[in-house]
Every structure is written in C-alpha cells, then in structure tokens.
Scaffold this motif. Structure first.
Motif, short mmCIF file in Angstrom:
data_model
loop_
_atom_site.label_atom_id
_atom_site.label_comp_id
_atom_site.label_asym_id
_atom_site.label_seq_id
_atom_site.Cartn_x
_atom_site.Cartn_y
_atom_site.Cartn_z
N ASN A 1 0.62 -1.17 -0.08
CA ASN A 1 0.08 -0.08 -0.11
C ASN A 1 0.78 1.14 -0.04
O ASN A 1 0.54 2.35 -0.53
N VAL A 2 1.88 1.33 0.77
CA VAL A 2 2.95 2.37 0.81
C VAL A 2 3.61 2.55 -0.54
O VAL A 2 3.46 3.87 -1.02
N MET A 3 3.84 1.46 -1.22
CA MET A 3 4.68 1.66 -2.31
C MET A 3 3.66 2.12 -3.67
O MET A 3 4.04 2.89 -4.57
N LYS A 4 2.37 1.79 -3.55
CA LYS A 4 1.36 2.31 -4.51
C LYS A 4 1.29 3.92 -4.28
O LYS A 4 1.07 4.49 -5.50
N VAL B 1 2.08 12.20 3.19
CA VAL B 1 1.16 11.01 3.04
C VAL B 1 2.07 9.78 2.99
O VAL B 1 1.55 8.68 3.76
N CYS B 2 2.99 9.57 2.16
CA CYS B 2 3.90 8.43 1.97
C CYS B 2 4.50 8.15 3.47
O CYS B 2 4.42 6.88 3.90
N TYR B 3 4.82 9.03 3.96
CA TYR B 3 5.45 9.06 5.36
C TYR B 3 4.57 8.54 6.56
O TYR B 3 5.16 7.62 7.34
N LEU B 4 3.40 9.02 6.52
CA LEU B 4 2.57 8.82 7.66
C LEU B 4 1.95 7.46 7.34
O LEU B 4 1.46 6.69 8.28
N GLY C 1 -0.57 2.13 10.65
CA GLY C 1 -1.25 0.94 10.94
C GLY C 1 -2.52 0.77 10.18
O GLY C 1 -2.83 1.14 8.83
N THR C 2 -3.52 0.18 10.95
CA THR C 2 -4.70 -0.12 10.06
C THR C 2 -5.59 0.81 10.15
O THR C 2 -5.67 1.85 11.28
N GLY C 3 -6.20 1.20 9.20
CA GLY C 3 -7.20 2.21 8.99
C GLY C 3 -7.59 2.62 7.55
O GLY C 3 -7.52 1.79 6.75
N ALA C 4 -8.32 3.69 7.31
CA ALA C 4 -8.48 4.33 6.09
C ALA C 4 -7.88 5.47 5.54
O ALA C 4 -7.56 6.29 6.66
N LEU C 5 -7.99 5.67 4.33
CA LEU C 5 -7.41 7.06 3.87
C LEU C 5 -7.92 8.36 4.35
O LEU C 5 -7.31 9.31 4.39
N ARG D 1 -5.54 11.80 10.50
CA ARG D 1 -3.95 12.42 10.05
C ARG D 1 -3.44 12.52 8.59
O ARG D 1 -2.53 12.94 8.31
N LEU D 2 -4.34 11.79 7.83
CA LEU D 2 -3.91 12.00 6.44
C LEU D 2 -4.64 13.08 5.74
O LEU D 2 -4.23 13.29 4.64
N LYS D 3 -6.04 13.14 6.08
CA LYS D 3 -6.88 13.77 5.29
C LYS D 3 -6.55 15.27 5.17
O LYS D 3 -6.64 15.55 3.80
N PRO D 4 -5.93 15.92 6.00
CA PRO D 4 -5.29 17.38 5.36
C PRO D 4 -4.35 17.31 4.41
O PRO D 4 -4.33 18.09 3.49
#
Length: 329
Positions: A98-101, A148-151, A156-160, A164-167
């Motif tokens: 997922n990170v690499m994508k 985004v890639c760093y976070l 861990g488990t969750g959704a985009l 933490r990712l949304k902003p």
C-alpha cells in the motif's frame, strides 16, 4: 458515513480499471517513443533527442508498471496468501504494498506536473516569473505527497480518510488541480496569441496546426482535471471507489503526456504547409523555435515580395517578425 462499497470489491475493480488504462498507456507510449527517438525512418542522433522528455516518458513507464504490479501482488496476498478476511489485509495502510502504491501515485504526479511546468517555462521563452506560482504549487504538492507516504508507514490499520492523512491528501489533490489548470491555461493563451498573429499568413482555408495543438492541450488538461475532480469527490465522500480512480489516474497521467507528444508531432509535420510561401520564409534559423511541443519548424514572416525573400533573410533583424514562443515535446 461512507458509501457502501467493500474494500475487497473495490480492490478488484481497481485492478481491472488500471489494467485497462495500462493497456491504453502502452499503446500511446510506443507512439511517444517513436516520436522522441525516431526520425525519417532512422534513429535520431544523441544530440537530436529531447532527453528531458525521453527521461520523463521512461520514468512514467517505470512507475506506471510498478503501480500495476504492486496492485496485482496486493490482491494475490489478500485473497490467496492471507489467512483471514481480505478486508483486514487491505485496511493495513502500513503494508509495504500500500505504501509503495502511494509512492508511485505521488511520483507520477510529481513528474506530470513538473513536465507541464517545464512546457510552460519554455513556451514563454524561459521566463522564470511566469512559472513562479506553478512551481511553488508543485513544491507544495510534492511535500504533501511525501507526508502522506511517510504517515502511511506508521499509521497501521485504517482508511485513507482518517484525520492524520486527510489534510495532506486534500491539499495534495487541490494543489495539483490548481497547478494543472494554471499551467495549461498559460500555455493555451500563449499559443492562441501566436495563432492570432499568423492566421492571415496561412494559405487557403487550411486548418491551423496551432489550433490543433491548443485543442490537444485543452483536451488533455480536461481529461486529467476531470479525473482529479472525480478522485477528490470520492475521497470527500469516504468511498472506496477512490481506489479505482487513483489507480487509473497513475496511468492517465502517462496517457495524456504521450498523447500531447504524438499529436503535436503531427502538427509539426504540417505547420510548414499551412503558411503562405509568398509571405513566410521557413528556415532553421528564424524566429520561431517550436521545440517545446515537438514542433521544430521556425518561421520568420517577411512583409516583402517573394522575389526578394532570399536577400532579406540575411538581414531579417531589420524586418517585421512575429513574436513566437519556444516549444518542445
């Protein structure tokens, strides 16, 4: 409240959509490479090749192929190797696949926006001020993408859509959308000004190759802008449909890049025949280097009878010439 679209189903649909667009991308990539390295049934010399565009085309091929490969591996792991519900596997954002994508998506956006800014920079005669704002937007987009890639690595488990990712994701999408609209508009404006100046020198009722270039740029910009808007909408709606759209965007960026090069090469081949030879001298050392959009013809308009054109070309600085932008594929 998220739209009911299970993540495992969304991943299968995403793999299918990306595979379709990857096939289209490969077809356009072959035409793009032919334009960049092939001329008159012979390979171009090293000095003739536009290395910036060739590098960008090859880099897009690498990231587009890797993104599809990571998607395939992710589905195999989830449905074949993972001992449990596939949804649990897909929801692990820190999984290296997922990170690499996400890295592939950010890298493809980085390259696509950079090339668009570079085109604008050359079209305006290497004017740094013109691309100052798009460049700042591009840097901000890249920074948001890197965050985004760093976070994702540590989230861990969750959704985009989690807080933490949304902003950073919303900022990245907004900034790349603004960059595309601004730079495409600037390029089209420049070409339109040139076209309006040379239109009365065109012979007969032939269609303008510059109009064709403008149409290509507008259409390509609309394709990309529309997909980003759809991507943005699905993300704000918390729909898993974002998976299919984002995977498709990785390939669409490469498709639009290839189409611009292929179609502007056709415009390059026809631009000479579109000008009235009694009023325009086409030479290799005139005032219109169109190498930014792969139009290498140069045009210097002479307001004198055709029988004196050769003697006047040696002192073209004393005659009226149209102001032209620099272009490249």
């Amino acid at each position: 409240m998220s739209v009911h679209f299970p993540v495992d189903t969304a991943q299968i649909v995403a793999l299918f959509l990306e595979s379709v667009f990857y096939g289209i991308y490969l077809a356009t990539f072959v035409g793009c490479i032919k334009v960049l390295i092939w001329q008159n049934d012979w390979l171009k010399s090293f000095g003739q090749i536009n290395k910036t565009m060739l590098f960008a085309a090859l880099a897009m091929l690498v990231f587009g192929t890797l993104d599809l490969a990571f998607g395939l591996r992710n589905n195999i792991d989830a449905f074949i190797r993972f001992q449990g519900d596939p949804e649990e596997h897909f929801q692990d954002l820190s999984n290296w696949l997922n990170v690499m994508k996400m890295v592939c998506y950010v890298a493809q956006t980085f390259i696509g926006d950079a090339i668009l800014i570079y085109r604008c920079f050359i079209v305006y005669g290497k004017n740094y001020w013109i691309v100052t704002l798009p460049s700042l937007l591009w840097l901000a987009t890249s920074a948001c993408g890197a965050m985004v890639c760093y976070l994702e690595v540590s989230i861990g488990t969750g959704a985009l859509s989690q807080s933490r990712l949304k902003p950073f994701i919303t900022s990245m999408l907004s900034l790349t959308l603004a960059t595309t609209v601004i730079t495409t508009s600037l390029i089209v404006r420049r070409i339109w000004k040139v076209e309006s100046k040379i239109s009365h020198f065109r012979s007969g009722d032939s269609s303008s190759p510059l109009n064709r270039v403008m149409r290509i740029l507008v259409e390509s910009g609309l394709i990309y802008t529309t997909t980003i808007l759809i991507l943005f909408g699905t993300y704000l709606a918390n729909s898993n449909a974002i998976l299919g759209i984002s995977d498709s965007v990785v390939q669409i960026i490469g498709i639009t890049f290839n189409l611009i090069i292929v179609n502007t090469d056709a415009a390059r081949k026809s631009i000479g025949s579109q000008l009235d030879p009694s009023q325009a001298v086409v030479s290799a050392n005139g005032t219109l280097p169109l190498h930014m959009l792969n139009i290498h013809t140069e045009v210097s308009v002479q307001r004198h009878p055709p029988d004196t054109a050769s003697s006047l070309s040696a002192s073209s600085k004393r005659h009226d010439a149209l102001e032209k932008p620099n272009w490249s594929p």
